[in-house]
Each structure stands twice: as structure tokens, then as C-alpha cells.
Design a protein around this motif. Structure first.
Motif, PDB file in Angstrom:
ATOM      1  N   UNK B 311       0.796  -1.180  -0.127  1.00  0.00           N
ATOM      2  CA  UNK B 311       0.017  -0.024   0.231  1.00  0.00           C
ATOM      3  C   UNK B 311       0.912   1.308   0.147  1.00  0.00           C
ATOM      4  N   UNK B 312       1.960   1.259   0.548  1.00  0.00           N
ATOM      5  CA  UNK B 312       2.861   2.383   0.661  1.00  0.00           C
ATOM      6  C   UNK B 312       3.269   2.704  -0.745  1.00  0.00           C
ATOM      7  N   UNK B 313       3.834   1.621  -1.500  1.00  0.00           N
ATOM      8  CA  UNK B 313       4.084   1.699  -2.678  1.00  0.00           C
ATOM      9  C   UNK B 313       3.217   2.111  -3.711  1.00  0.00           C
ATOM     10  N   UNK B 314       1.800   1.502  -3.593  1.00  0.00           N
ATOM     11  CA  UNK B 314       0.531   2.166  -4.338  1.00  0.00           C
ATOM     12  C   UNK B 314       0.311   3.606  -4.050  1.00  0.00           C
ATOM     13  N   UNK B 315       0.301   4.009  -2.624  1.00  0.00           N
ATOM     14  CA  UNK B 315       0.147   5.489  -2.395  1.00  0.00           C
ATOM     15  C   UNK B 315       1.099   6.466  -3.030  1.00  0.00           C
ATOM     16  N   UNK B 316       2.399   6.011  -2.996  1.00  0.00           N
ATOM     17  CA  UNK B 316       3.211   6.643  -3.470  1.00  0.00           C
ATOM     18  C   UNK B 316       3.122   7.075  -5.074  1.00  0.00           C
ATOM     19  N   UNK B 327      11.225  10.010   9.869  1.00  0.00           N
ATOM     20  CA  UNK B 327      11.323   8.527   9.435  1.00  0.00           C
ATOM     21  C   UNK B 327       9.829   8.001   9.740  1.00  0.00           C
ATOM     22  N   UNK B 328       9.478   6.999   8.964  1.00  0.00           N
ATOM     23  CA  UNK B 328       8.298   6.261   9.190  1.00  0.00           C
ATOM     24  C   UNK B 328       7.323   6.614   8.307  1.00  0.00           C
ATOM     25  N   UNK B 329       6.423   5.824   8.297  1.00  0.00           N
ATOM     26  CA  UNK B 329       5.302   6.003   7.044  1.00  0.00           C
ATOM     27  C   UNK B 329       3.952   5.997   8.092  1.00  0.00           C
ATOM     28  N   UNK B 330       2.836   6.826   7.729  1.00  0.00           N
ATOM     29  CA  UNK B 330       1.529   6.874   8.312  1.00  0.00           C
ATOM     30  C   UNK B 330       1.068   5.513   8.166  1.00  0.00           C
TER      31      UNK B 330
END
Lengths: 210, 387
Positions: B311-316, B327-330
């Protein structure tokens, strides 16, 4: 029929008394009969009775809709982000995990994401959503900006939220003090502060303290 | 507003979709020529239907390829295949695929779970359409043909791809069922359409959300196709062929319009929905074969690390920037903690007037009363809401 553009939802979690009326009323909504979409949490039950109601904030650029692989979540021109279209939702859970406000739910048996759709059957007729019509403390309120200004002269509304590098604007407004200078709420700020939480309160609730 | 040339210039995605559509249509056309023995077995009276299907094939493949280009769809397409074909689970997955295909696609268990009447409605419409397609498409393509056996006028012979196969008496039960299959299909579809229309006219939720093009037009088209089909049978069975030509044209128009509508409206879900089988394999892999993600705030395990990372990849790829300062991701904050963070942010704004909120660092929120139906709706919510 769209929701009238002058009518808005106002959320004031600080006023919540945890009565559960919204939870019960939500289940009466025609669009998800028998199932409540309210998210009503104790935020730290061991230390405080404070409860927090959260409904779908109806984002202008909904992350849930953007990450949906089936294109099942639609935002209508009146700014309402609807629950997933039933023929399309493939129950991937992306929306549940991506919503920055933690709102949607996943009904595994029905292979269907479910969330608040602002009681569209009511609000599109100019009526209040079920939850706002029963909230006794005004934590959940529906009406015009003029009405809320008159009712709560010490407050103003906020519809801009920051999550790290991301800014999200929403149809639902959150009440903040009128004298507040910032034009947004920094939602992730307390993550940064979590290491140095209020030392006085920590000491007060520390079991070892006198 | 971009210049008009930019708006009409095909993008890389649309070029790929056009190529995909043309290739699929060409393959189907070649199979029609091949299967009908160079059109010798092709029924010229059905040529309009054939072209309707060919146009629909182009439209469907075009839309499908465009759909696959969306970052979340592309991710799930890739991950779904990887999960289903994962070597350590391959044999097991084949069995599970058949089980899920039967449950989800053939029996629509999940729709029965949503509502019993909706389950019945969908099954009637789905099986009526499936029966009609199974009968008409081979006939329209010239892949199936029935002819009387020379010297035996009461015997029929079936030709499949031009090859003579079995014969059967014209007054047998098989003949009655085969030649009235479309009548049965029409009655199934009409019953389903009536139930669907009833819901759309009576239910408050349907009334609030339905659109003519998305919700009524497909039902009207299915009804028109079924009714005009039945009128054809009535004309040649009881009315001596009266108005047959007119009704035949009317039927062809309704069928071809339905074909051409396939890629645009609600019918496209027929082609999208099989993706839910791939999703199930992906979730299996995340739940049983991968480490859970742990909330960056409360530390509870929630979804799989694989799903969170994807999901992080998709959101980016979609342009979202949920990266946190320092640092870190929501994405690695669990849903209940996100709700808590909103409350804390509001409480903080009011601190000088209301005194702020009492929340220990990392305190895990909990539903006030899940017994009222407020809490998790299934096993995934129980994981994600640690409820």
C-alpha cells in the motif's frame, strides 16, 4: 438528489460523553440497516473515560477511493464519498488500511467494505444524519456554518488535516478554538510528542506515585 | 486547461489498450472463421450479432487493459498471480481455487450473505444470462449447428466446429430442452429483473444512490432482450409467424445494444469480479505466510507487513505523501490509533481552554461497545482494530 451545499457535518470529539446513542442510531440508517458504521472508541480506557466518535470525513481526494483496485468507491459532486458499490467491491481491504482517519470496516462474509455514507438517504433530502439527530452533547452536529457560528461563538471550523507530508481536506468539519492561528490540524503531531508526554499527568497516574 | 491536442493524443496506456483490444478481436474473428469451417457453417442471418460481439470484445479488452494500468489494480494483478502461483502452495491453491470459484462465482455465497432476496435475484439473472450465452454464442459464431439427418426428417444431428457429432429425435426431451433453452433463460432473467426492480422501487438505500445509466438501464436492457426473445417464440408457435420479421429486428437491436453496453456500465463487473479470487490468495499469503505489521504507535499487530508495504508503494505511485517527519510512514499506524490521533490533535488545539486529553503514549484505543454492532465486522477488522 445531492446533499445541499450549505449543509455540513461538524465533529467535536471533545464534547463526546460516550452515551452510544450515535452507535444505535447509525444502525437505523437505510443504507446499511442493522449495522452501525460509527467508530466510537475509548482512547485510553485505563486512564480516562474520554470517548471519541469518528465518522467518514468525506475527503476531497479520498485515499480509500484512490487505492481501490476495483474502482468501487465514488465521490459525488456534493462531496460525499459513498460506501463501496456492491457489484464492484472485491473486499481487498485496501480502503480499510489506507483511510487516514481509520474509518471503513470490512464485512468478510459479504465480501464488502462498509462505511458511513453520511446517511445519504436522509441528507440528500435535507435531513440530519441519524447520529447527528440523536447526539445529546453536540459532539456530532449537522447544519449550516451560520448556525454553528451562532451556537458556538468560541469555536471555528477546520477542514484541513496534515498527516506527515500529506494534507487532506474534507467535507466534514472539526471544531477548533476561534482564536487558533493555524489553518489545519496536525494529526500526526502527537506521534512526535509521544516520547515526551505530559510528565505531570504521567506522574499523576503512575501507580507507584503517592 | 491543457491544449486540445494533448487531450486527444493517445497516452501510452490507451495505445496499449487499443492494441490489446485489436489483438483480442482479431483472435476471436479468426476463431469464428476457423470454427465455422471458413464460414461454411456460419448462419448469415446472425451476422449482426457476430459483429456486436466483436465490437463488445474490443471495448471490453480496451477497458480491462486501461483498468489494469491503475496503480492499485496493477499491484493486485501482479501480487494476486504471485500468491496464487506461489510454488509452496501451488497444489493446495488449485483445490482452493475450485472451491472458491464454486462458492463465489457459481453459488454467489457472499451475495446471499448480504441479503437473501439479493442472492436469489442475482442467481436468477446470472444463470439466465449464462444459459442464454452458452446457447447463442456458439450458434452466432458458427461453432454449433443443428441439421436434419438426410433420409430421417425427425432426426437432428449436431455439428460442433463443423464436425458431425451426436443425433437425437426431434421430439425427445433433449430436443425440447435444447430448442427451448432460451425460453427458460428468458423466464429466469425476467424473474430476476422483477425482483431487482422491486428493490429499486421500494428500498430507501437504493432510492438514494441509484442512477439511471448504472442501475436501471442494465435491467431494462435485460428485460427487453428477454421479452422480445419470448415474443419471437410466441410468434412462430402460436401466431403463425405474424410480425416475426419486425420482432426479430427488435430483438437484434436490444441484444446488440446490450453487447455494446457491456464495457461501459454495470455489466463490466462480470469481468472485474473474478479478481476477488486473486485477492483471497493474496490475503491467505499475508495472513499465514507473512509477518504481521506492528502499529508504530500502539505496537499491536494488525495487517500483514506485505500488505502495508504494497500500500505504501501504491500510495506513492498515486502521489500521496504520508511519510512522517523523522522517518516512518503513516501507513504503519493502525486504524484505531489513527482515530485516536485525530482526537488528540483536536484535544491539543483546545488544551488552553479545555485542558487537553489524558492519553498515555501509545495507549491502544478500544471500541466502546462492540456488542452494539459497532465493532469489527469480520476477522480482518478484528486483526486491524485489535478488537
Amino acid at each position: 438528489m445531492p446533499v445541499p451545499p450549505t449543509l455540513h457535518y461538524f465533529l467535536d470529539p471533545g464534547r463526546c460523553i460516550g452515551c452510544n446513542a450515535c452507535v444505535q442510531a447509525c444502525a437505523e440508517c437505510d443504507t446499511h440497516r442493522g449495522q452501525s458504521m460509527m467508530q466510537l472508541d475509548f482512547i485510553d480506557h485505563a486512564r480516562s473515560p474520554q470517548t471519541v466518535p469518528v465518522i467518514c470525513m468525506h475527503c476531497d481526494t479520498p485515499t480509500c477511493a484512490e487505492v481501490c483496485p476495483a474502482d468501487a468507491i465514488k465521490r459525488t459532486e456534493d462531496g460525499v464519498v459513498h460506501t463501496a458499490r456492491k457489484p464492484r467491491c472485491i473486499a481487498c481491504n485496501n480502503c480499510v488500511l489506507a483511510c487516514p482517519f481509520g474509518v471503513p470496516k470490512m464485512n468478510n462474509a459479504a465480501n464488502l467494505m462498509m462505511k458511513c455514507d453520511l446517511c445519504y438517504d436522509r441528507t440528500s433530502q435535507g435531513l440530519k444524519p441519524m447520529c447527528a439527530s440523536v447526539c445529546p452533547s453536540g459532539a456530532l452536529w449537522f447544519g449550516t456554518e451560520e448556525e454553528i457560528r451562532e451556537l458556538r461563538p468560541a469555536s471555528k471550523t477546520n477542514r484541513e488535516f496534515r498527516f506527515g507530508g500529506q494534507t487532506i481536506t474534507t467535507r466534514v468539519r472539526v471544531m477548533v478554538p476561534k482564536d487558533r492561528a493555524e489553518t489545519h490540524l496536525d494529526v500526526t503531531a502527537s506521534l512526535r510528542r509521544s516520547r515526551d508526554a505530559d510528565p505531570m499527568l504521567d506522574a499523576m497516574y503512575d501507580e507507584g506515585s503517592p | 486547461m491543457p491544449p486540445i491536442e494533448d487531450l486527444v493524443r493517445p497516452t501510452r496506456e490507451s495505445r496499449r489498450a487499443i492494441v490489446g483490444g485489436v489483438v483480442a478481436t482479431a483472435i476471436l474473428a479468426a476463431l469464428i472463421v476457423l470454427g465455422s469451417r471458413n464460414l461454411q457453417q456460419f448462419d448469415a442471418a446472425l451476422v449482426a450479432y457476430t459483429f456486436g460481439v466483436l465490437f463488445a470484445t474490443f471495448g471490453l479488452v480496451y477497458r480491462y487493459v486501461m483498468w489494469l494500468h491503475r496503480p492499485p489494480t496493477a499491484m493486485y494483478w501482479r501480487r494476486g498471480w504471485e500468491a496464487a502461483l506461489a510454488s509452496r502452495h501451488r497444489a493446495h491453491n488449485v483445490g482452493r481455487w475450485f472451491g472458491r470459484f464454486a462458492n463465489d462465482v457459481l453459488l454467489n455465497h457472499f451475495i446471499w450473505s448480504r441479503d437473501k432476496i439479493r442472492g436469489l435475484t442475482h442467481n436468477l439473472i446470472m444463470w439466465g444470462c449464462a444459459l442464454a450465452i452458452a446457447i447463442t454464442f456458439p450458434l452466432v459464431f458458427g461453432w454449433l449447428m443443428f441439421q436434419t439427418v438426410p433420409g430421417h426428417p425427425t432426426e437432428y444431428q449436431a455439428y460442433v466446429f463443423g464436425f458431425p457429432t451426436f443425433t437425437f429425435p426431434s421430439d425427445s426431451l433433449f430436443a425440447v430442452l435444447a430448442f427451448h433453452g432460451l425460453v427458460i433463460a428468458a423466464f429466469l432473467v425476467i424473474a430476476g429483473v422483477m425482483l431487482a426492480m422491486r428493490r429499486r422501487m421500494r428500498d430507501g438505500d437504493a432510492a438514494a444512490l441509484q442512477l439511471f445509466s448504472e442501475d436501471f438501464l442494465p435491467l431494462i436492457l435485460l428485460f427487453a432482450v428477454s421479452l422480445t426473445g419470448l415474443m419471437l417464440t410466441a410468434s412462430y408457435t402460436w401466431m403463425g409467424g405474424s410480425a416475426f420479421e419486425f420482432v426479430a429486428i427488435l430483438h437484434a437491436v436490444t441484444v446488440i445494444f446490450t453487447f455494446l453496453w457491456l464495457p461501459f456500465g454495470k455489466f463490466f463487473h462480470i469481468f472485474q469480479r473474478p479478481a476477488q479470487l486473486a485477492v483471497r490468495f493474496y490475503k491467505d499469503l499475508g495472513r499465514h505466510g507473512d509477518e504481521p505489521a506492528h502499529c508504530a504507535r500502539c505496537g499491536h499487530a494488525f495487517t500483514s507487513q506485505m500488505h502495508a508495504d504494497d500500500l505504501i508503494e501504491v500510495e506513492r505511485a498515486l502521489g500521496f505523501r504520508y511519510e512522517l517527519e523523522g522517518g516512518g510512514h503513516y501507513q504503519l499506524v493502525c486504524p484505531p490509533c489513527r482515530r485516536s490521533l485525530l482526537a488528540q490533535a483536536q484535544g491539543e488545539a483546545w488544551r488552553h481552554l479545555r485542558g487537553g486529553l489524558v492519553v498515555a503514549p501509545g495507549a491502544a484505543p478500544e471500541h466502546v461497545n462492540p456488542g452494539l454492532g459497532e465493532g469489527p465486522l469480520g476477522y480482518e477488522d478484528r486483526d486491524n482494530f485489535h478488537g
